[in-house]
Design an enzyme around this catalytic site. Structure first.
Site, PDB file in Angstrom:
ATOM      1  N   GLY B 293       0.842  -1.201   0.000  1.00 10.01           N
ATOM      2  CA  GLY B 293       0.000   0.000   0.000  1.00 10.01           C
ATOM      3  C   GLY B 293       0.870   1.241   0.000  1.00 10.01           C
ATOM      4  O   GLY B 293       2.015   1.225  -0.470  1.00 10.01           O
ATOM      5  N   SER B 294       0.346   2.300   0.604  1.00 12.67           N
ATOM      6  CA  SER B 294       0.946   3.621   0.431  1.00 12.67           C
ATOM      7  C   SER B 294       2.360   3.788   0.969  1.00 12.67           C
ATOM      8  O   SER B 294       3.078   4.677   0.542  1.00 12.67           O
ATOM      9  CB  SER B 294       0.062   4.677   1.089  1.00 12.67           C
ATOM     10  OG  SER B 294      -1.239   4.546   0.583  1.00 12.67           O
TER      11      SER B 294
END
Lengths: 366, 644
Positions: B293-294
């Site tokens: 993810g981020s």
């Protein structure tokens, strides 16, 4: 009858006494641990062996002064009694069982092995028979067959105990006498073939013998079972090296070798006294053999020659089988080493037979 | 036919010669056995006479970098039996059974085995010293007490996955205990004594004692204070959110030294049998792979900055809430989008379309080249077993869409340890280090350091200048953006949130995320980097900023305090939003009169003590920042008193 010379074979006496001395020391050394464990007396076996040796020496010097021809007169009686004893010992309840074989008669320490006496009786009888029938020796019917029939019936009785070792000594000794008496070589070849077949048959008929044979070929295959004794014996001999660990320093006598004072005493000799000590003992036996054969050659008559070769042959064959077993050259047969192994009746008998030998030496032609 | 005397004589001589020959053979045989076979037979015989009582080597201790003992040994002797020496097996079995609470039959079976020595397993292995004394007092022949040890972990569950545990034979089974087993275990010693067949010592042969060689002590890079903070925070997170699992790693970004690392659920190494094998077998921070993810956006950012493809302050981007790549709409996590923003704001907002733009500026080749250079797609080489490699798109299968999703952390599968090593490189000046746990090996007897592990630089990935920009952007994320919950006054924390989607059966799971945060501090000179990931927390909005950021912030600030790193001034001020707790600087109230302060300082509660109209002392001192609504204690007195 030739006149007796004053002097017997001194070298033979010296060899005999030396072997006796070595034997006594080694019996003490080998048995001390076992004796203190079993009887709480380190000297238990040594004391008894000393007693038998003393009796034996007395008997030896007595017999030395008895004309060897005397035995010829008693030959038939002796043989008959021995055959009787060999049968009696087989009767359950009368014969004493020791180590799986019922070969003893008597009570406790005062027991005898009829098979030991049979060896002597048979030698005397064969010496008489062969010397009296020498003209027939090259024939089967009147020469070889009757002597062998007698020998093998005694052998059969001894095998029933069962005591293959003593039986084998008896047969080989007697064959030696027949050979010296002048039997034909081709008869021996035939006998050899028969013997081989018989031996194979015997071995195959009793499984424990097969086991002994295989364990002898590779003792490490079953180190705790059939190979145990040979391995333990080699563990004594091998580490001994050139000089050994010194008198009394055996490790294998610490109950790894069962009853080290009997059949495997030569292992302890090799372990404590090394290659030097073991070869010294072998040399004593060589001297014994040499003097014995020399007495046989010098004997005034064929009876004397045969009696002498019978006696020295019996001792030598027993020595050879024992040492071959102990060094792993032959399967275990359970036979003692003359002069060295603990054992009253056999020691006394051997000394008596040496006495006979010494007496013959007094009539030597040389 | 009469046989001549010559024949008799010849045959007698033949017998004599044959006899001599046979004695000659015996002499040769003796020589063979006593000289040629001498050595081998002697060894065999010594073996058969010797009885060996093993002396276990003491396993090396495992210590933290400050010398705090994390794994050690306690004396737990074992009962050893030499069957050949047992005099009365029935009685011996009975007596031993009573003391050891074992069955007679079982012990009888063991002590009658055809073996040189047997352990009474399991009842007689690693017993207490009291029990051992009891066995000794029985004076049973053939029964011995052998020195032995049991592994002891004084901190219990602390660092359990990394420490691992050792089995009943003192052999390392998992974790560092297994990875460094050869160095830790030492070499077993023994006493040989020679005995006769009855088991009595043979006095003629000396006992031979071969002392055991103890294992080396292992000093870890772990700092037990940091580890304690991590364990405490993970415990609280577990209590509060009941996640499926949770992990935290703290590393020195400038060396790769792991300062703390932990996993939930965990286990107690001394009772590892009490948990399922999956729990102790899977050291999640190095074993588990998932879409980051981020947090992965840091890599895209660093690459774009290094290639001078973006000016964070001046380049702007418009996010309508999605971006179309190869005919597919890739949505921003924020419905409706972030609108017009600078690229610094793209980073602060963790704006997906903005990162797709950065990825497109890089192009797939450069993007993936940086991903590889940052260490993804390969094991980091940390000194633990069971590390995963992770999965990247295969080179030939990367299209524009794959490159675009990768740019914001989807479609790649990486391990936590890879991420922390990569981001450490992005913020430490560009140096990718191999993370490691074993700091040094110490001789337990002399206390001397036998060997020391230096930091392992794998490669330089970006420049110091780029790294500085990354630090600035990430500090700004915490001060102004999605990482605000990690903000700790004075510690200049930089970081990036992550909300990783979990894949099951080829599909993304709904409402089931791994919430993560990658943070470091101080932003001007990073001393610690922390990665936390909480898998599927319950009863909260599943967004990296809500669960993971405060957890990381707490770990970072407490750890820095423990490590003695001074607070900074001149960091970015936190931008306050509705709902944030505002920090208020305590004013200097000394000398003010009672009337004024009760009217003016309405953000802080003032509790007055003493009589008088003027403030003479205050607690806390002026300049300290407090949350809104905190109390200031003032002591009132007369004006004159203040002058004293």
């Amino acid at each position: 009858m030739p006149k007796a010379k004053a002097a017997p074979d001194f070298l033979l006496i010296a060899v005999t006494l030396t072997l006796l001395a070595v034997g006594l020391i080694m019996v003490y050394s080998a048995s001390a641990v076992w004796a203190s464990y079993k009887f709480d007396d380190a000297f238990y076996f040594a004391k008894r062996q000393l007693l038998f040796a003393g009796m034996g020496i007395l008997a030896m010097f007595t017999v030395m002064n008895m004309n060897y021809l005397t035995w010829r007169a008693w030959a038939k009686v002796l043989l008959g009694v021995c055959f009787l004893l060999l049968i009696v010992v087989l009767i359950p309840g009368i014969g004493l069982k020791r180590g799986g074989a019922s070969s003893w008669l008597g009570v406790g320490a005062f027991s005898i092995q009829p098979s030991e006496f049979m060896k002597m009786a048979m030698i005397v009888f064969l010496a008489k028979f062969l010397s009296e029938n020498q003209k027939h020796i090259t024939t089967v019917k009147k020469g070889i067959l009757p002597s062998l029939a007698l020998v093998f019936s005694a052998f059969a009785l001894i095998l029933l105990q069962p005591d293959l070792g003593t039986g084998t000594v008896l047969v080989i000794t007697c064959l030696m006498m027949v050979f010296v008496a002048g039997a034909r070589i081709k008869h021996f070849v035939f006998l050899g073939a028969m013997g081989l077949i018989g031996f194979v048959g015997l071995v195959l008929s009793a499984p424990y013998r097969v086991e002994r044979i295989t364990s002898f070929l590779d003792p490490w295959k079953d180190p705790l079972g059939s190979g145990f004794q040979i391995i333990q014996s080699l563990y004594a001999i091998g580490p001994g090296g050139l000089f050994g660990f010194g008198l009394g320093q055996s490790r294998q006598k610490f109950q790894y070798l069962p009853e080290p004072q009997t059949d495997f005493i030569f292992s302890i000799v090799s372990e404590e006294l090394g290659f030097i000590g073991a070869v010294f003992v072998l040399l004593l036996f060589c001297l014994l053999l040499w003097r014995g054969i020399r007495i046989a050659i010098g004997a005034p008559d064929l009876y004397g020659s045969l009696l002498a070769v019978g006696i020295v042959g019996m001792i030598a064959v027993q020595v050879m089988i024992n040492i071959a077993v102990v060094t792993g050259l032959l399967p275990v047969t359970g036979i003692t080493l003359p002069f060295l192994s603990y054992g009253g009746s056999s020691l006394t008998l051997i000394l008596v037979s040496i006495g006979v030998l010494l007496n013959i030496s007094r009539y030597s032609k040389y | 036919m009469r046989v001549s005397a010559v024949t008799v004589r010849r045959r007698l001589i033949f017998i004599l010669i044959a006899g001599m020959l046979i004695f000659g053979i015996f002499t040769a045989r003796l020589a063979y056995v006593q000289f040629y076979m001498n050595g081998w037979l002697t060894r065999q015989a010594l073996d058969s006479w010797s009885r060996q009582i093993p002396y276990e080597a003491e396993r090396g201790d495992i210590l933290d970098r400050n010398g705090e003992v994390l794994a050690t040994n306690v004396s737990r002797p074992s009962v050893l039996v030499v069957p050949k020496q047992v005099r009365d097996p029935v009685k011996t079995a009975e007596k031993l059974a009573r003391v050891l609470n074992a069955s007679k039959e079982h012990i009888y079976q063991l002590i009658t085995k055809k073996a040189s020595t047997v352990y009474i397993k399991p009842e007689g292995r690693k017993i207490s010293n009291e029990k051992a004394a009891e066995v000794r007092s029985l004076h049973l022949p053939g029964v011995f007490i052998a020195e032995d040890f049991k592994r002891h972990y004084p901190y219990g569950r602390f660092l359990s996955h990394v420490l691992g545990f050792a089995g009943v034979d003192n052999q390392g089974l998992i974790g560092l205990e297994s990875y460094y087993d050869d160095l830790l275990k030492g070499v077993r010693g023994h006493v040989d004594f020679y005995s006769d067949a009855q088991g009595n010592r043979m006095s003629s042969l000396k006992d031979k004692y071969v002392p055991p060689k103890d294992g080396l002590d292992l000093v870890l890079t772990i700092d037990h204070r940091v580890q304690t903070i991590i364990e405490r925070e993970l415990d609280q997170t577990e209590q509060k959110y009941h996640p499926d699992n949770a992990i935290a790693i703290a590393m020195n970004p400038n060396t790769g030294e792991i300062l703390g690392i932990s996993t939930r659920p965990d286990f107690n190494p001394e009772n590892y049998q009490n948990v399922a094998p999956e729990i102790y077998n899977h050291n999640l921070p190095i074993w588990r792979t998932y879409e980051p993810g981020s947090t992965f956006k840091v890599i895209t950012l660093a690459a774009a900055l290094q290639e001078h493809l973006v000016d964070l302050q001046h380049d702007s981007f418009y996010d309508p809430g999605y971006i179309t790549v190869a005919g597919t709409d890739l949505h921003c996590w924020k419905r409706g989008g972030h609108g017009s923003e600078t690229f610094l704001e793209v980073v602060e907002n963790s704006c997906n379309p903005g990162f797709v733009e950065l990825g497109q500026r890089l192009g797939k080749d450069r993007l993936f080249s940086y991903i590889h250079k940052f260490g993804f797609g390969a094991k980091t080489g940390i000194d633990l077993e069971g590390e995963s490699t992770g999965i990247l798109f295969k080179e030939d299968k990367i299209g524009p869409l794959e490159a675009a999703t990768t740019a914001f952390g989807q479609g790649v599968s990486v391990t936590p340890i890879q991420q922390i090593a990569a981001v450490a490189a992005a913020i430490n000046g560009g140096y990718l280090y191999t993370p490691y746990l074993a700091k040094e090996w110490v001789d337990p007897e002399t206390g001397e350091v036998v060997s020391r592990n230096a930091p392992q630089l794998r490669r330089r990935v970006i420049s110091e200048e780029t790294s500085k920009k990354v630090r600035y952007a990430l500090e700004s994320v915490v001060a102004n953006g999605t990482g605000r919950n990690a903000f700790v006054e004075g510690y200049r924390i930089g970081g990036k949130t992550g909300t990783a989607q979990k894949v099951s059966g080829g599909r993304y799971l709904e409402n089931n995320y791994i919430l993560s945060f990658m943070g470091f501090a101080p932003a001007d000179d990073p001393q610690i980097i922390v990665y936390v990931a909480v898998d599927n927390p319950k009863g909260t909005v599943q967004f990296g900023g809500t669960v993971a950021a405060p957890l990381a912030g707490k770990i970072i600030s407490d750890s820095l305090q423990a490590l003695g790193v001074k607070k900074r001034t001149g960091g970015m001020e936190k931008e306050y939003r509705w709902g944030d707790e505002k920090m208020i600087e305590v004013p200097d109230l000394v000398g003010e009169d009672k009337q004024t302060i009760s009217e003016e300082y309405y953000d802080l509660k003032i509790e007055a003590e003493g009589t008088g109209d003027t403030v003479i002392r205050q607690q806390p001192q002026a300049g300290v920042k407090l949350k809104a609504g905190s109390k200031i204690r003032v002591y009132l007195g007369d004006k004159n008193d203040a002058g004293d």
